[in-house]
Write a protein that holds these residues in place. Structure first.
Motif, PDB file in Angstrom:
ATOM      1  N   ARG A 137     -51.499  38.240  -4.902  1.00  0.00           N
ATOM      2  CA  ARG A 137     -51.615  36.887  -5.472  1.00  0.00           C
ATOM      3  C   ARG A 137     -50.895  35.952  -4.515  1.00  0.00           C
ATOM      4  NH1 ARG A 137     -48.091  34.001  -8.438  1.00  0.00           N
ATOM      5  NH2 ARG A 137     -46.887  35.847  -8.954  1.00  0.00           N
ATOM      6  N   PHE A 138     -51.562  34.884  -4.127  1.00  0.00           N
ATOM      7  CA  PHE A 138     -51.009  33.976  -3.133  1.00  0.00           C
ATOM      8  C   PHE A 138     -50.023  32.998  -3.770  1.00  0.00           C
ATOM      9  CE2 PHE A 138     -54.531  35.818  -1.026  1.00  0.00           C
ATOM     10  CZ  PHE A 138     -54.112  35.912   0.290  1.00  0.00           C
ATOM     11  N   LEU A 139     -48.899  32.816  -3.074  1.00  0.00           N
ATOM     12  CA  LEU A 139     -47.838  31.921  -3.538  1.00  0.00           C
ATOM     13  C   LEU A 139     -47.930  30.549  -2.877  1.00  0.00           C
ATOM     14  CD1 LEU A 139     -44.903  34.493  -3.350  1.00  0.00           C
ATOM     15  CD2 LEU A 139     -46.274  33.870  -5.364  1.00  0.00           C
ATOM     16  N   LYS A 140     -48.734  30.470  -1.817  1.00  0.00           N
ATOM     17  CA  LYS A 140     -48.955  29.224  -1.084  1.00  0.00           C
ATOM     18  C   LYS A 140     -50.369  29.258  -0.522  1.00  0.00           C
ATOM     19  CE  LYS A 140     -44.136  28.894   0.292  1.00  0.00           C
ATOM     20  NZ  LYS A 140     -43.161  28.981   1.368  1.00  0.00           N
ATOM     21  N   THR A 163     -58.167  40.958  -2.483  1.00  0.00           N
ATOM     22  CA  THR A 163     -57.895  42.309  -2.001  1.00  0.00           C
ATOM     23  C   THR A 163     -58.122  42.287  -0.502  1.00  0.00           C
ATOM     24  OG1 THR A 163     -58.578  43.250  -4.117  1.00  0.00           O
ATOM     25  CG2 THR A 163     -58.526  44.733  -2.221  1.00  0.00           C
ATOM     26  N   ILE A 164     -57.047  42.583   0.238  1.00  0.00           N
ATOM     27  CA  ILE A 164     -57.069  42.515   1.693  1.00  0.00           C
ATOM     28  C   ILE A 164     -56.448  43.793   2.262  1.00  0.00           C
ATOM     29  CG2 ILE A 164     -57.009  39.989   1.720  1.00  0.00           C
ATOM     30  CD1 ILE A 164     -54.020  40.133   2.311  1.00  0.00           C
ATOM     31  N   ASN A 168     -52.223  43.374   6.594  1.00  0.00           N
ATOM     32  CA  ASN A 168     -52.197  41.927   6.401  1.00  0.00           C
ATOM     33  C   ASN A 168     -51.431  41.545   5.145  1.00  0.00           C
ATOM     34  OD1 ASN A 168     -55.153  42.726   7.533  1.00  0.00           O
ATOM     35  ND2 ASN A 168     -54.239  41.020   8.656  1.00  0.00           N
ATOM     36  N   ALA A 169     -51.612  42.331   4.095  1.00  0.00           N
ATOM     37  CA  ALA A 169     -50.891  42.064   2.848  1.00  0.00           C
ATOM     38  C   ALA A 169     -49.388  42.135   3.073  1.00  0.00           C
ATOM     39  CB  ALA A 169     -51.320  43.055   1.768  1.00  0.00           C
ATOM     40  N   LEU A 177     -45.620  34.552   1.308  1.00  0.00           N
ATOM     41  CA  LEU A 177     -46.859  33.810   1.080  1.00  0.00           C
ATOM     42  C   LEU A 177     -47.688  34.446  -0.028  1.00  0.00           C
ATOM     43  CD1 LEU A 177     -47.862  33.163   4.805  1.00  0.00           C
ATOM     44  CD2 LEU A 177     -46.818  31.538   3.195  1.00  0.00           C
ATOM     45  N   ALA A 178     -47.371  35.715  -0.357  1.00  0.00           N
ATOM     46  CA  ALA A 178     -48.133  36.442  -1.372  1.00  0.00           C
ATOM     47  C   ALA A 178     -47.237  37.503  -1.988  1.00  0.00           C
ATOM     48  CB  ALA A 178     -49.378  37.080  -0.759  1.00  0.00           C
ATOM     49  N   VAL A 179     -47.659  37.997  -3.159  1.00  0.00           N
ATOM     50  CA  VAL A 179     -46.985  39.130  -3.811  1.00  0.00           C
ATOM     51  C   VAL A 179     -48.036  40.164  -4.158  1.00  0.00           C
ATOM     52  CG1 VAL A 179     -45.005  37.865  -4.764  1.00  0.00           C
ATOM     53  CG2 VAL A 179     -47.111  38.047  -6.106  1.00  0.00           C
ATOM     54  N   LYS A 180     -47.635  41.425  -4.067  1.00  0.00           N
ATOM     55  CA  LYS A 180     -48.532  42.515  -4.407  1.00  0.00           C
ATOM     56  C   LYS A 180     -48.725  42.549  -5.918  1.00  0.00           C
ATOM     57  CE  LYS A 180     -49.072  47.499  -3.814  1.00  0.00           C
ATOM     58  NZ  LYS A 180     -48.498  48.700  -3.204  1.00  0.00           N
ATOM     59  N   ILE A 181     -49.941  42.785  -6.325  1.00  0.00           N
ATOM     60  CA  ILE A 181     -50.239  42.942  -7.758  1.00  0.00           C
ATOM     61  C   ILE A 181     -51.022  44.222  -7.955  1.00  0.00           C
ATOM     62  CG2 ILE A 181     -50.193  40.455  -8.262  1.00  0.00           C
ATOM     63  CD1 ILE A 181     -53.277  40.548  -8.271  1.00  0.00           C
ATOM     64  N   HIS A 182     -51.012  44.702  -9.166  1.00  0.00           N
ATOM     65  CA  HIS A 182     -51.769  45.901  -9.520  1.00  0.00           C
ATOM     66  C   HIS A 182     -52.896  45.480 -10.448  1.00  0.00           C
ATOM     67  CE1 HIS A 182     -48.912  48.615  -7.679  1.00  0.00           C
ATOM     68  NE2 HIS A 182     -47.967  47.837  -8.171  1.00  0.00           N
ATOM     69  N   ILE A 183     -54.087  45.813 -10.054  1.00  0.00           N
ATOM     70  CA  ILE A 183     -55.259  45.512 -10.886  1.00  0.00           C
ATOM     71  C   ILE A 183     -55.744  46.823 -11.452  1.00  0.00           C
ATOM     72  CG2 ILE A 183     -57.601  44.612 -10.916  1.00  0.00           C
ATOM     73  CD1 ILE A 183     -56.807  42.729  -8.643  1.00  0.00           C
ATOM     74  N   ASP A 184     -55.729  46.921 -12.783  1.00  0.00           N
ATOM     75  CA  ASP A 184     -56.200  48.145 -13.434  1.00  0.00           C
ATOM     76  C   ASP A 184     -57.707  48.238 -13.303  1.00  0.00           C
ATOM     77  OD1 ASP A 184     -53.655  48.861 -14.254  1.00  0.00           O
ATOM     78  OD2 ASP A 184     -53.826  47.695 -16.104  1.00  0.00           O
ATOM     79  N   LYS A 185     -58.155  49.460 -13.039  1.00  0.00           N
ATOM     80  CA  LYS A 185     -59.597  49.682 -12.878  1.00  0.00           C
ATOM     81  C   LYS A 185     -60.206  50.113 -14.154  1.00  0.00           C
ATOM     82  CE  LYS A 185     -59.035  50.842  -8.080  1.00  0.00           C
ATOM     83  NZ  LYS A 185     -59.073  51.817  -7.064  1.00  0.00           N
TER      84      LYS A 185
END
Length: 185
Positions: A137-140, A163-164, A168-169, A177-185
């Motif tokens: 998720r981008f913070l800026k 999703t990158i 790069n993440a 500039l971003a934080v890692k997130i978990h997306i449930d499948k």
């Protein structure tokens, strides 16, 4: 262990001591951590002032400390003694142990590649790690980027989710500039 038993910090202390004093992993209610989570959630949402607030904070701190200690003891038993019967491990604990086992397997794979002169295997592992997809998720706002997989991503705006490639993440995370997130499948 019922909800009422968890609300008794003495019972939680007894559970901790029982786990500490026995070599085997003790049997607990399958809902143990979920019951504790519910109890902690209740403590955190209750509003008190003055002395009652101080007591609530102490109960929260002591309960948290005991929970962490129980989990630590149980996981140490499971990890350090391979011959130990693990039937009493709870699902949450098995989840943690699985990641530990995966780390050992990955370590063995790397060592095998090094000692076996398998340069191509190591290159493949490295490339797969760099390009594995990570959701952030981008913070800026961030301009368009070229990914470790040579694909183009972005541009991104504040609060966008994408999703990158991992490499790069990680760069974006380090730069806040971003934080890692978990997306449930």
């Amino acid at each position: 262990m019922t909800d009422d038993q968890v609300s008794d910090i003495t019972m939680l202390y007894r559970t901790t001591m029982n786990e500490f004093q026995n070599n085997e992993i003790q049997e607990l209610n399958l809902e143990f951590y979920r019951i504790l989570s519910k109890f902690i959630g209740k403590i955190k949402t209750e509003e008190y002032s003055g002395l009652e607030a101080k007591i609530k904070n102490e109960v929260f701190e002591k309960t948290s400390m005991l929970i962490e200690l129980i989990m630590k003891i149980r996981l140490e038993k499971a990890i350090t003694n391979e011959k130990l019967d693990k039937k009493n491990l709870l699902d949450e604990e098995k989840f943690i142990i699985d990641s530990s086992n995966e780390m050992i397997e990955r370590n063995e794979m790397i060592l095998s590649g090094i000692f076996g002169g398998k340069t191509k295997v190591l290159e493949s592992i490295s490339q797969n790690y760099k390009t594995k997809p990570i959701s952030v998720r981008f913070l800026k706002d961030v301009e368009q980027i070229t990914g470790a997989d040579s694909e183009t991503y972005g541009p991104f705006k504040l609060e966008d989710i994408a999703t990158i490639p991992n490499e790069n993440a990680q760069e974006l995370i380090i730069k806040n500039l971003a934080v890692k997130i978990h997306i449930d499948k």
